[in-house]
Design a protein around this motif. Sequence first.
Motif, short mmCIF file in Angstrom:
data_model
loop_
_atom_site.label_atom_id
_atom_site.label_comp_id
_atom_site.label_asym_id
_atom_site.label_seq_id
_atom_site.Cartn_x
_atom_site.Cartn_y
_atom_site.Cartn_z
N UNK A 1 0.83 -1.21 0.00
CA UNK A 1 0.00 0.00 0.00
C UNK A 1 0.86 1.26 0.00
N UNK A 2 1.98 1.22 0.75
CA UNK A 2 2.89 2.37 0.77
C UNK A 2 3.45 2.63 -0.62
N UNK A 3 3.86 1.56 -1.29
CA UNK A 3 4.44 1.71 -2.62
C UNK A 3 3.40 2.22 -3.61
N UNK A 4 2.21 1.67 -3.53
CA UNK A 4 1.13 2.13 -4.41
C UNK A 4 0.84 3.61 -4.20
N UNK A 5 0.85 4.03 -2.93
CA UNK A 5 0.59 5.43 -2.61
C UNK A 5 1.66 6.36 -3.21
N UNK A 6 2.90 5.92 -3.18
CA UNK A 6 3.99 6.72 -3.76
C UNK A 6 3.78 6.94 -5.25
N UNK A 7 3.15 5.98 -5.91
CA UNK A 7 2.94 6.04 -7.36
C UNK A 7 1.56 6.56 -7.73
N UNK A 8 0.74 6.82 -6.70
CA UNK A 8 -0.63 7.28 -6.93
C UNK A 8 -1.42 6.28 -7.77
N UNK A 9 -1.28 5.00 -7.42
CA UNK A 9 -2.07 3.94 -8.05
C UNK A 9 -2.68 3.10 -6.95
N UNK A 10 -3.58 2.22 -7.31
CA UNK A 10 -4.21 1.35 -6.33
C UNK A 10 -3.34 0.12 -6.06
N UNK A 11 -3.57 -0.50 -4.91
CA UNK A 11 -2.85 -1.74 -4.61
C UNK A 11 -3.17 -2.82 -5.63
N UNK A 12 -4.41 -2.82 -6.11
CA UNK A 12 -4.81 -3.81 -7.12
C UNK A 12 -3.97 -3.65 -8.38
N UNK A 13 -3.75 -2.41 -8.79
CA UNK A 13 -2.92 -2.17 -9.97
C UNK A 13 -1.49 -2.62 -9.74
N UNK A 14 -1.01 -2.43 -8.52
CA UNK A 14 0.36 -2.84 -8.19
C UNK A 14 0.51 -4.36 -8.28
N UNK A 15 -0.50 -5.07 -7.78
CA UNK A 15 -0.45 -6.53 -7.79
C UNK A 15 -0.56 -7.12 -9.21
N UNK A 16 -1.02 -6.32 -10.16
CA UNK A 16 -1.04 -6.80 -11.54
C UNK A 16 0.38 -6.97 -12.08
N UNK A 17 1.32 -6.21 -11.50
CA UNK A 17 2.71 -6.27 -11.97
C UNK A 17 3.57 -7.18 -11.10
N UNK A 18 3.30 -7.21 -9.81
CA UNK A 18 4.11 -8.00 -8.88
C UNK A 18 3.19 -8.75 -7.92
N UNK A 19 3.41 -10.05 -7.73
CA UNK A 19 2.51 -10.82 -6.89
C UNK A 19 2.66 -10.56 -5.40
#
Length: 417
Positions: A53-71
């Motif tokens: 969630x911290x990483x997603x927040x830094x990129x202004x994307x959702x956690x769901x979008x982040x998990x599409x790239x990294x499991x």
Amino acid sequence: MDAPKRRAPRQANAEDGTAQRVVRRRPRDRRAQIAAASAEAFGNLGYHGVSMEDIASRLDISSTALYRHYPSKYALFREETLRLGTLAVEALRLPDELADAPAAQRLEHILDALITQSIANRRSAALLRWQSRYLEPDDNRVLSEHLFRVYTVVRDLLVESRPDLDGGERSVRASAALSIIGSISDHHVSVPVRTLTNLLRSACHTVLDADLPALDSQAESPGATEVPLTFKHELLLKRAIELFHEHGYPQVSVEDIAHAAGLPASSAVYRFYRSKGDILAAAFRRAAERVSAAIGPAIAASESPEQALRTLIELYVRGSFDERELTFVYYAEISNVPAEDRTVLRNIQRLNVEEWAKLVGGMRPELSAAEARMLVHAALALVVDIGRWHGPDNPICSPARVIRLMQVILFGRTAAG
């Protein structure tokens, strides 16, 4: 009855004052952006201090979008850490025209390539230096092989270019040069890239060319005094740092500390410290204040900046050798200190570095204040790097040799101390 008029799409017509509907397109380099943001976060806050969630927040994307790239968070951590190790190995490649060049020329090219990679990845390389122990065993083995290969190539080129050196001297010099190159990820001092490149290159050459004390001329560093079992406050501090050093702060519980200190239960720890984080902060305050306390007397008793700096270097090395675990933990676990205490500690450290840098500037007026601070950080990092790479009791990196290496980094010359 007239047919209703078709309303134009909002994104095609904003003349009526209504907000346009923004179509957000996924950047083509999103995966690279994620990797860079996560590496910087891991380097600043530690692997265990960062969530998806911290990483997603830094990129202004959702956690769901982040998990599409990294499991998982670990997948991110693993990829970026191993990428940095791979980049270090790639820096060893020589162009065809240097294949048969003298060893000294090949060594200079490789050091320059490593410096270039270190500067390009400065904001993320801290995770390689201090967080890589949280890799799973197989991944850690791969990274270790990469880093050992870099060290081996640098050392072997020293064998060719400096046949007058014995094996121990080559090893400690190679480690010192690599420490200088990697040290820039431990702080945020800023100088122009070209200036930084030249500064690192020059510092590397000073440690490669310096005269080091012979092994048989060195006195053993006195070991740290054992804390009496009745001094529970001190014993808790000592045992906690030993555990943090061996296992990593996040992996150690208050129960572990209580057991190591011979206390009957974890509740007994809270008679002395409010929390595990409070133990870490107390140890760090002591280490930082020990360095601060030496500065005033050293300057007052010295007739020149060089004399004062020699005194401070010796005190720092002797103190670090007496508290080896704390020296390592200070670098590796600073992100786990509670935020308020961390700010205080950073300020103390900044002031300490500033005072050392003033002494360096007094000896070397050609350096800017930022350049002097950069060299101070490199010299301080060398103490912990040499010990953790070669082992704390290895005679090739004894206190006398580490003192000399710090001197040549800060004094900028290779003459005998």
